[in-house]
Motif scaffolding. Structure first.
Motif, PDB file in Angstrom:
ATOM      1  N   GLY A  62       0.877  -1.265   0.012  1.00 54.90           N
ATOM      2  CA  GLY A  62       0.046   0.092  -0.173  1.00 54.90           C
ATOM      3  C   GLY A  62       0.824   1.285   0.239  1.00 54.90           C
ATOM      4  O   GLY A  62       2.096   1.220   0.275  1.00 54.90           O
ATOM      5  N   TYR A  63       0.275   2.344  -0.181  1.00 54.58           N
ATOM      6  CA  TYR A  63       0.866   3.705  -0.302  1.00 54.58           C
ATOM      7  C   TYR A  63       0.993   4.107   1.270  1.00 54.58           C
ATOM      8  O   TYR A  63       0.194   4.916   1.975  1.00 54.58           O
ATOM      9  N   GLU A  64       1.929   3.873   1.988  1.00 49.85           N
ATOM     10  CA  GLU A  64       2.178   3.907   3.372  1.00 49.85           C
ATOM     11  C   GLU A  64       2.715   5.463   3.448  1.00 49.85           C
ATOM     12  O   GLU A  64       3.963   5.597   2.896  1.00 49.85           O
ATOM     13  N   PRO A  65       2.064   6.470   4.191  1.00 51.47           N
ATOM     14  CA  PRO A  65       2.730   7.659   4.589  1.00 51.47           C
ATOM     15  C   PRO A  65       4.168   7.373   5.492  1.00 51.47           C
ATOM     16  O   PRO A  65       4.234   6.440   6.269  1.00 51.47           O
ATOM     17  N   PRO A  66       5.105   8.231   5.574  1.00 53.40           N
ATOM     18  CA  PRO A  66       6.183   8.097   6.258  1.00 53.40           C
ATOM     19  C   PRO A  66       6.022   8.399   7.889  1.00 53.40           C
ATOM     20  O   PRO A  66       6.782   9.285   8.250  1.00 53.40           O
ATOM     21  N   GLN A  67       4.991   7.926   8.330  1.00 51.91           N
ATOM     22  CA  GLN A  67       4.593   8.338   9.564  1.00 51.91           C
ATOM     23  C   GLN A  67       5.713   8.090  10.613  1.00 51.91           C
ATOM     24  O   GLN A  67       5.711   8.933  11.738  1.00 51.91           O
ATOM     25  N   LYS A  68       6.273   7.137  10.693  1.00 52.84           N
ATOM     26  CA  LYS A  68       7.566   6.772  11.795  1.00 52.84           C
ATOM     27  C   LYS A  68       8.412   7.932  11.781  1.00 52.84           C
ATOM     28  O   LYS A  68       8.915   8.338  12.577  1.00 52.84           O
ATOM     29  N   GLU A  69       8.841   8.476  10.487  1.00 55.47           N
ATOM     30  CA  GLU A  69       9.631   9.504  10.168  1.00 55.47           C
ATOM     31  C   GLU A  69       9.164  11.055  11.068  1.00 55.47           C
ATOM     32  O   GLU A  69       9.698  11.734  11.524  1.00 55.47           O
TER      33      GLU A  69
ATOM     34  N   GLN B  70       6.337   4.524  16.555  1.00 52.33           N
ATOM     35  CA  GLN B  70       6.263   3.095  16.438  1.00 52.33           C
ATOM     36  C   GLN B  70       6.081   2.344  15.133  1.00 52.33           C
ATOM     37  O   GLN B  70       5.894   3.190  14.125  1.00 52.33           O
ATOM     38  N   ASP B  71       6.216   1.228  15.058  1.00 51.44           N
ATOM     39  CA  ASP B  71       5.981   0.562  13.717  1.00 51.44           C
ATOM     40  C   ASP B  71       4.391   1.034  13.165  1.00 51.44           C
ATOM     41  O   ASP B  71       3.613   0.876  14.142  1.00 51.44           O
ATOM     42  N   THR B  72       4.388   1.354  12.065  1.00 54.34           N
ATOM     43  CA  THR B  72       2.982   1.685  11.411  1.00 54.34           C
ATOM     44  C   THR B  72       1.985   0.774  11.528  1.00 54.34           C
ATOM     45  O   THR B  72       0.720   1.046  11.321  1.00 54.34           O
ATOM     46  N   ALA B  73       2.329  -0.435  11.767  1.00 55.20           N
ATOM     47  CA  ALA B  73       1.422  -1.580  11.723  1.00 55.20           C
ATOM     48  C   ALA B  73       0.771  -1.736  13.214  1.00 55.20           C
ATOM     49  O   ALA B  73      -0.325  -2.396  13.174  1.00 55.20           O
ATOM     50  N   THR B  74       1.360  -1.081  14.156  1.00 60.60           N
ATOM     51  CA  THR B  74       1.019  -0.961  15.540  1.00 60.60           C
ATOM     52  C   THR B  74       0.119   0.210  15.716  1.00 60.60           C
ATOM     53  O   THR B  74       0.219   1.050  15.145  1.00 60.60           O
ATOM     54  N   PHE B  75      -0.703  -0.012  16.921  1.00 60.95           N
ATOM     55  CA  PHE B  75      -1.445   1.086  17.454  1.00 60.95           C
ATOM     56  C   PHE B  75      -0.542   2.225  18.146  1.00 60.95           C
ATOM     57  O   PHE B  75       0.384   1.899  18.872  1.00 60.95           O
ATOM     58  N   ASN B  76      -0.554   3.372  17.810  1.00 62.44           N
ATOM     59  CA  ASN B  76       0.156   4.426  18.173  1.00 62.44           C
ATOM     60  C   ASN B  76      -0.846   5.491  18.931  1.00 62.44           C
ATOM     61  O   ASN B  76      -1.375   6.261  18.421  1.00 62.44           O
ATOM     62  N   ARG B  77      -0.710   5.401  20.444  1.00 64.45           N
ATOM     63  CA  ARG B  77      -1.512   6.538  21.167  1.00 64.45           C
ATOM     64  C   ARG B  77      -1.135   7.952  20.833  1.00 64.45           C
ATOM     65  O   ARG B  77      -2.074   8.678  20.931  1.00 64.45           O
ATOM     66  N   SER B  78       0.137   7.996  20.840  1.00 65.73           N
ATOM     67  CA  SER B  78       0.555   9.685  20.611  1.00 65.73           C
ATOM     68  C   SER B  78      -0.140  10.085  19.373  1.00 65.73           C
ATOM     69  O   SER B  78      -0.655  11.168  19.356  1.00 65.73           O
ATOM     70  N   TRP B  79       0.038   9.201  18.083  1.00 64.74           N
ATOM     71  CA  TRP B  79      -0.879   9.686  16.892  1.00 64.74           C
ATOM     72  C   TRP B  79      -2.361   9.931  17.145  1.00 64.74           C
ATOM     73  O   TRP B  79      -2.866  11.014  16.672  1.00 64.74           O
TER      74      TRP B  79
END
Length: 266
Positions: free
Chosen positions: A202-209, A245-254
């Motif tokens: 998929g077209y994943e955004p660079p959320q981790k960065e 965190q890994d984009t596949a995991t739940f990220n509370r901060s986000w």
């Protein structure tokens, strides 16, 4: 779209909808095997083994397995909501996210999706086509293209094609372990490395960065403070470090950031 305009490309073809009407996502395997298991167990065993063989070395999309929620739904769909509520109470007790009074006032009223455990592949495809993220994606594409005066056409969402594909049996869409079976078979002109690719990315955004950036961290902390001030979140969340965190995991901060931004708009 900006580049298309700069290069005088007026009309573009967009592949949106192909995954939803031709079973392109690997999550559809569960619905397909649900259907086969109830209609033809012999065929189910053959198709499932073919699926295992095709994707044995697939490092991008591993073998699809049912999660706990789907297994619970197999037993009884009515159990999903009380189990999720029980899980929410346990999390609030051991690692409280919400303000105690807020949780006590609203925990019974929060709508909990019981999810979907489709009995047939076409049921899953129909839900994705009409009730899933496709509607949002089409709106984004329309806004982006119109912002640069470009025209986007969607051949896979021609209503004649969509209606026809929904009349076909499941094995025309998933077969011998392959998604989009009829499409792959219909385009022999394509090189095999393209037409018979196994990986689905998929077209994943660079959320981790993004989460590493000081500006983003600051915005998240501001959002958490607003939610604490409104007696929605527990004060303890202010001590949580904002980290990627890994984009596949739940990220509370986000989630805190998104919630804070929603409060700004309200």
């Amino acid at each position: 779209m900006k580049l298309a305009k700069e290069n005088n490309v007026t009309v573009l073809l967009d592949g949106q909808g192909a995954d939803e009407i031709l079973a392109g996502y690997h999550g559809y395997y569960n619905s397909y095997f649900n259907e086969l298991k109830s209609s033809n167990k012999t065929q189910y065993k053959k198709q499932y083994q073919a699926y295992l063989d095709v994707h044995a070395n697939n490092t991008i999309n591993g073998i699809t397995t049912k999660g706990l929620g789907e297994r619970v739904r197999d037993i009884s769909a009515g159990l999903v909501k009380p189990i999720k509520q029980l899980k929410g109470h346990y999390q609030q007790l051991t690692n409280p996210i919400f303000n105690k009074e807020f949780f006590g006032a609203y925990n019974k009223d929060v709508l909990i999706s019981e999810g979907h455990n489709f009995k047939t592949l076409n049921e899953a495809l129909h839900s994705s086509t009409y009730n899933g993220a496709l509607q949002d994606l089409l709106r984004y594409a329309d806004r982006n293209s119109m912002a640069h005066s470009r025209e986007v056409r969607l051949p896979f969402l021609s209503h004649e094609l969509v209606e026809f594909l929904f009349t076909l049996p499941a094995e025309m869409k998933i077969n011998q372990g392959w998604t989009k079976w009829i499409m792959r078979e219909s385009f022999p002109i394509l090189p095999k490395e393209i037409g018979w690719r196994k990986d689905k990315i998929g077209y994943e955004p660079p959320q981790k960065e993004w989460m590493k950036h000081p500006f983003v961290k600051e915005k998240i902390n501001e959002s958490k403070k607003k939610l604490v001030a409104q007696n929605i979140l527990n004060k303890a969340v202010l001590d949580e470090e904002v980290k990627p965190q890994d984009t596949a995991t739940f990220n509370r901060s986000w989630v805190y950031w998104m919630a804070g931004e929603l409060m700004n708009k309200a």
